[in-house]
Design a protein around this motif. Sequence first.
Motif, PDB file in Angstrom:
ATOM      1  N   TRP A 241       0.962  -0.741  -0.427  1.00 47.98           N
ATOM      2  CA  TRP A 241       0.038   0.348  -0.086  1.00 47.98           C
ATOM      3  C   TRP A 241       0.712   1.338  -0.172  1.00 47.98           C
ATOM      4  O   TRP A 241       1.274   1.534   1.209  1.00 47.98           O
ATOM      5  CB  TRP A 241      -0.940   0.250   1.560  1.00 47.98           C
ATOM      6  CG  TRP A 241      -2.445  -0.542   1.068  1.00 47.98           C
ATOM      7  CD1 TRP A 241      -2.786  -0.735   0.529  1.00 47.98           C
ATOM      8  CD2 TRP A 241      -1.780  -2.064   1.320  1.00 47.98           C
ATOM      9  NE1 TRP A 241      -3.638  -1.547   0.176  1.00 47.98           N
ATOM     10  CE2 TRP A 241      -2.949  -3.507   1.114  1.00 47.98           C
ATOM     11  CE3 TRP A 241      -1.466  -3.391   2.431  1.00 47.98           C
ATOM     12  CZ2 TRP A 241      -3.630  -4.670   1.304  1.00 47.98           C
ATOM     13  CZ3 TRP A 241      -1.247  -4.940   2.741  1.00 47.98           C
ATOM     14  CH2 TRP A 241      -2.885  -4.526   2.108  1.00 47.98           C
TER      15      TRP A 241
ATOM     16  N   SER B   4      -3.608   7.365  14.230  1.00 47.29           N
ATOM     17  CA  SER B   4      -4.166   6.888  12.990  1.00 47.29           C
ATOM     18  C   SER B   4      -3.260   5.674  13.136  1.00 47.29           C
ATOM     19  O   SER B   4      -2.568   5.055  13.641  1.00 47.29           O
ATOM     20  CB  SER B   4      -4.093   7.691  12.039  1.00 47.29           C
ATOM     21  OG  SER B   4      -4.775   7.065  11.027  1.00 47.29           O
ATOM     22  N   SER B   5      -4.199   4.880  13.093  1.00 49.12           N
ATOM     23  CA  SER B   5      -3.826   2.531  12.875  1.00 49.12           C
ATOM     24  C   SER B   5      -3.721   2.487  11.279  1.00 49.12           C
ATOM     25  O   SER B   5      -3.469   1.509  10.259  1.00 49.12           O
ATOM     26  CB  SER B   5      -4.855   1.970  13.134  1.00 49.12           C
ATOM     27  OG  SER B   5      -5.665   2.146  12.838  1.00 49.12           O
ATOM     28  N   ARG B   6      -3.965   3.960  10.218  1.00 48.32           N
ATOM     29  CA  ARG B   6      -3.842   3.409   8.949  1.00 48.32           C
ATOM     30  C   ARG B   6      -2.017   2.856   8.347  1.00 48.32           C
ATOM     31  O   ARG B   6      -1.923   1.457   7.672  1.00 48.32           O
ATOM     32  CB  ARG B   6      -3.691   4.685   7.930  1.00 48.32           C
ATOM     33  CG  ARG B   6      -3.514   4.821   6.695  1.00 48.32           C
ATOM     34  CD  ARG B   6      -3.543   6.366   6.181  1.00 48.32           C
ATOM     35  NE  ARG B   6      -3.459   6.317   4.150  1.00 48.32           N
ATOM     36  CZ  ARG B   6      -3.536   7.266   3.749  1.00 48.32           C
ATOM     37  NH1 ARG B   6      -3.082   8.236   4.254  1.00 48.32           N
ATOM     38  NH2 ARG B   6      -3.191   6.948   2.184  1.00 48.32           N
ATOM     39  N   GLY B   7      -1.469   3.463   8.725  1.00 47.18           N
ATOM     40  CA  GLY B   7      -0.078   2.491   8.787  1.00 47.18           C
ATOM     41  C   GLY B   7      -0.032   0.897   9.351  1.00 47.18           C
ATOM     42  O   GLY B   7       1.085   0.693   8.799  1.00 47.18           O
TER      43      GLY B   7
ATOM     44  N   ASN C 231       1.163  -2.724   6.397  1.00 43.22           N
ATOM     45  CA  ASN C 231       1.247  -3.029   5.457  1.00 43.22           C
ATOM     46  C   ASN C 231       2.663  -3.586   5.068  1.00 43.22           C
ATOM     47  O   ASN C 231       2.929  -5.144   6.038  1.00 43.22           O
ATOM     48  CB  ASN C 231       2.591  -1.206   4.769  1.00 43.22           C
ATOM     49  CG  ASN C 231       2.054  -0.923   3.399  1.00 43.22           C
ATOM     50  OD1 ASN C 231       2.576  -1.931   2.379  1.00 43.22           O
ATOM     51  ND2 ASN C 231       2.450   0.040   3.181  1.00 43.22           N
TER      52      ASN C 231
ATOM     53  N   LEU D 176       0.556  10.704   7.289  1.00 37.15           N
ATOM     54  CA  LEU D 176      -0.033  10.215   8.435  1.00 37.15           C
ATOM     55  C   LEU D 176      -0.263  10.383   9.461  1.00 37.15           C
ATOM     56  O   LEU D 176       0.850  11.222  10.397  1.00 37.15           O
ATOM     57  CB  LEU D 176       1.369   8.684   8.436  1.00 37.15           C
ATOM     58  CG  LEU D 176       1.222   7.279   7.696  1.00 37.15           C
ATOM     59  CD1 LEU D 176       2.426   6.849   7.462  1.00 37.15           C
ATOM     60  CD2 LEU D 176       0.242   6.758   7.320  1.00 37.15           C
ATOM     61  N   GLU D 177      -1.529  10.438   9.775  1.00 36.49           N
ATOM     62  CA  GLU D 177      -2.017  11.423  10.744  1.00 36.49           C
ATOM     63  C   GLU D 177      -1.622  10.648  12.583  1.00 36.49           C
ATOM     64  O   GLU D 177      -1.664   8.642  12.800  1.00 36.49           O
ATOM     65  CB  GLU D 177      -3.586  11.160  10.843  1.00 36.49           C
ATOM     66  CG  GLU D 177      -3.598  11.797  10.282  1.00 36.49           C
ATOM     67  CD  GLU D 177      -5.521  12.422   9.732  1.00 36.49           C
ATOM     68  OE1 GLU D 177      -5.781  11.652  10.764  1.00 36.49           O
ATOM     69  OE2 GLU D 177      -5.607  13.575   8.608  1.00 36.49           O
TER      70      GLU D 177
END
Length: 218
Positions: free
Chosen positions: A175, A186-189, A192, A182-183
């Motif tokens: 991704w 936040s768990s967005r990262g 991967n 990447l805030e």
Amino acid sequence: MVETTAVVVIGGLPINKSVAKYLPHYDYVVAADSGLHSAIDLGLRVNLVIGDMDSVDPAVLVAAEINGVTVQRLPRDKDATDTELALLAAVAHGSRQIVLVTSGGGRLDHQLGVLSAMQHKALKDCEVSALWDTARIQLLRGPGLCTIHGKVGDVVGLIAQHGDATGVTTDGLKWALNEGTLEAHSSRGVSNELVATTATISLAHGQLFVIQPNALEA
């Protein structure tokens, strides 16, 4: 002052002895209190033991001192952990690459304190990483670039620290990000994956922990 590479070993659960083969060439070894036991288990030549000595075996400490290891005893009541003071001792020695070694485990506040100490302002000009049980952690400060290696499919986490991480660009991850953000909080990262055996992460502003949870052999 000659710049050196330091290994800082801290206490915890019994150490994963295979960690030794992942260490870079080093010039200086600091053990924080009972980290002395782990350093000995890894076959490291310890230069300094620092801490309040509340968890190290006294006989092991005396033997180290007899063998020429410098021992810096600190009061139990103080405003910093033994880990933080060990990292600062490495900086004071002139180290600009610092690898922290820990088996993890133990109290949650101690573990969070270790991650916090790795970001100490005194280490801002240092390349800081950790070998944490089976994980490799790199602290990436912007503007900066780091390169990681592994197997295709290996998990990689990118976790922002101290605010948003902006201008994040990746190459070799499933991704991908291109000048992304990447805030903080936040768990967005998380979770991967490598799509190549080498990947790069660049960062314009902020701080990231680049985490490879299974980079080391158990």
